[in-house]
Write a protein that holds these residues in place. Sequence first.
Motif, short mmCIF file in Angstrom:
data_model
loop_
_atom_site.label_atom_id
_atom_site.label_comp_id
_atom_site.label_asym_id
_atom_site.label_seq_id
_atom_site.Cartn_x
_atom_site.Cartn_y
_atom_site.Cartn_z
N LEU B 134 5.28 -19.98 14.95
CA LEU B 134 3.90 -20.44 15.10
C LEU B 134 3.48 -21.25 13.87
N ILE B 135 3.85 -20.75 12.70
CA ILE B 135 3.50 -21.45 11.46
C ILE B 135 4.21 -22.80 11.39
N THR B 136 5.49 -22.78 11.77
CA THR B 136 6.25 -24.04 11.78
C THR B 136 5.58 -25.06 12.70
N LYS B 137 5.17 -24.58 13.87
CA LYS B 137 4.47 -25.46 14.82
C LYS B 137 3.20 -26.02 14.18
N ALA B 138 2.47 -25.13 13.51
CA ALA B 138 1.22 -25.55 12.86
C ALA B 138 1.47 -26.58 11.76
N ILE B 139 2.60 -26.40 11.07
CA ILE B 139 2.95 -27.38 10.03
C ILE B 139 3.19 -28.75 10.67
N HIS B 140 3.94 -28.73 11.77
CA HIS B 140 4.29 -29.99 12.45
C HIS B 140 3.08 -30.77 12.96
N ILE B 141 2.12 -30.02 13.48
CA ILE B 141 0.92 -30.72 13.99
C ILE B 141 -0.09 -30.95 12.87
N GLY B 142 0.28 -30.60 11.65
CA GLY B 142 -0.59 -30.87 10.51
C GLY B 142 -1.76 -29.92 10.36
N GLU B 143 -1.69 -28.78 11.07
CA GLU B 143 -2.79 -27.82 10.95
C GLU B 143 -2.77 -27.11 9.59
N VAL B 144 -1.58 -26.82 9.09
CA VAL B 144 -1.47 -26.18 7.78
C VAL B 144 -0.53 -26.99 6.90
N ALA B 145 -0.54 -26.67 5.61
CA ALA B 145 0.31 -27.37 4.66
C ALA B 145 1.78 -27.01 4.88
N SER B 146 2.65 -27.69 4.19
CA SER B 146 4.08 -27.48 4.36
C SER B 146 4.56 -26.27 3.55
N VAL B 147 4.36 -25.09 4.13
CA VAL B 147 4.72 -23.85 3.44
C VAL B 147 6.06 -23.32 3.93
N ASP B 148 6.56 -22.29 3.24
CA ASP B 148 7.77 -21.59 3.69
C ASP B 148 7.38 -20.67 4.85
N ALA B 149 7.63 -21.14 6.07
CA ALA B 149 7.15 -20.43 7.26
C ALA B 149 7.68 -19.00 7.33
N ASP B 150 8.93 -18.82 6.99
CA ASP B 150 9.54 -17.50 7.10
C ASP B 150 8.92 -16.52 6.11
N LYS B 151 8.76 -16.97 4.88
CA LYS B 151 8.17 -16.13 3.86
C LYS B 151 6.71 -15.81 4.18
N MET B 152 5.98 -16.83 4.60
CA MET B 152 4.56 -16.63 4.92
C MET B 152 4.39 -15.72 6.12
N SER B 153 5.29 -15.80 7.06
CA SER B 153 5.23 -14.94 8.23
C SER B 153 5.35 -13.47 7.84
N LYS B 154 6.35 -13.17 7.04
CA LYS B 154 6.54 -11.77 6.59
C LYS B 154 5.35 -11.31 5.77
N LEU B 155 4.87 -12.19 4.92
CA LEU B 155 3.74 -11.84 4.07
C LEU B 155 2.50 -11.54 4.91
N TYR B 156 2.26 -12.40 5.87
CA TYR B 156 1.09 -12.21 6.73
C TYR B 156 1.17 -10.89 7.49
N LEU B 157 2.31 -10.64 8.12
CA LEU B 157 2.45 -9.42 8.92
C LEU B 157 2.35 -8.16 8.06
N ASP B 158 3.00 -8.17 6.92
CA ASP B 158 2.90 -7.00 6.04
C ASP B 158 1.48 -6.82 5.52
N ALA B 159 0.82 -7.92 5.23
CA ALA B 159 -0.55 -7.83 4.70
C ALA B 159 -1.50 -7.23 5.73
N ILE B 160 -1.44 -7.71 6.96
CA ILE B 160 -2.38 -7.17 7.97
C ILE B 160 -1.99 -5.74 8.35
#
Lengths: 211, 211
Positions: B134-160
């Motif tokens: 989902l994050i990768t998709k968002a990066i492609h359509i320019g919704e979010v900045a070019s972040v490390d999708a895998d790292k951010m995904s784990k971080l987000y899930l663990d945080a919530i």
Amino acid sequence: MNDIDRKRELIVESAIKRFSHFGIQKTTMNEIADDISVTQPSLYHYFPDKMSLVIAVVEKIMADYFEELEGKLATLNNLGEEFIALLVCRKKFIKRYFMLNLTETSPEAGQIQNACYGVMEHARVRESALVASLITKAIHIGEVASVDADKMSKLYLDAITGLSVFVLIPIKNKFSPGEDEFDLIFERQKELSAVFLSGLKSFGSDSETLL
Amino acid sequence: MNDIDRKRELIVESAIKRFSHFGIQKTTMNEIADDISVTQPSLYHYFPDKMSLVIAVVEKIMADYFEELEGKLATLNNLGEEFIALLVCRKKFIKRYFMLNLTETSPEAGQIQNACYGVMEHARVRESALVASLITKAIHIGEVASVDADKMSKLYLDAITGLSVFVLIPIKNKFSPGEDEFDLIFERQKELSAVFLSGLKSFGSDSETLL
DNA sequence: CTTTTGACTAAATTATTAAAAAAGTCAAAG
DNA sequence: CTTTGACTTTTTTAATAATTTAGTCAAAAG
């Protein structure tokens, strides 16, 4: 400082050593008395029961924590560095006093540990207020957007604290986590802090539609 | 589907009912056998031991979760709404299957619950990959900045997920949290998601100096 | 009058054991 | 290929005794 206060401090210092090595439950009042070469009833002259000694110990630790944290923060004036300073300070204290289970949010582990709950709750409120003041300061100097400082403070602290669960819980067979575990928690907390800070900076631009 | 698979499904469905109401430990193989009007040895013909039944149950639940989640996500195409959809779906399943302690990340509570650990770990990996996409998709359509999708995904899930600790742990005297507790967790997860999303959008502008 | 102590009691933990329940097996029947 | 009655083995649970530890108190020491 008078005699009675000096003696109470001596007892607290001695208790801290045993508590932080063996834990509260595994430390007896007799052992603490022996450490300072008095008998057990003498101890009870300064602390009416074990619970009040535990509370005094936790209060001392938390006072030290805030003293060190506020000292570090006094030299800084941007939220990014302040978040890092907070994490560094937290890591140091959580590691040092891990055996006291102060992170344990639950009212369990015996009546005694329960006593800590009130003191820790107070510390959480104080820490939250501290972070809120940092956020407010950042708002004023234009570092971050105009967010609800109090709400964001609680959210930030709970978020970074919650992260430790995934590292700490799976290894609760061990007595205490090693340096590696604390490092891992710290790294992830830094990562989240970076995103969180970035979020605070641009908050309100177009993403508050979520709430 | 053949006979043996149909019967296995019947057993799993029956087990899910008891597991989610009484918990795994409080459910005996005999009770499950009685529910479907067979004897206990008959059950062991389909599942060699309780552990494999538990695994089948958890796999079924997780399969249902991902089916529902992926269904909802298929209709969306912006990260903000996708985060909310994820939280809604999680709340529903965590609430429904709370008695199974699937959130419990620790290998404790008896050997049996341990069996879940592997299945749940697999689910976590799958969920993380899903969010990363989902994050990768968002990066492609320019919704979010070019972040490390895998790292951010784990971080987000663990945080919530970590946020739920502060609501759930203090009430573990109760058998199960009430609607209020789940609502509170959901609200805080939404708040964090908003900040997190905001952070992803502007990430890299000037705050990555933290890492 | 404050602090310390030996000798105590009461409460809570821990260890031990017996009883019960639940997991799991197997040969034989449907 | 499934199901079952009758079994064994392993875990849980319950009950109890033994020990430890928290906490008390009257009297002695400073």
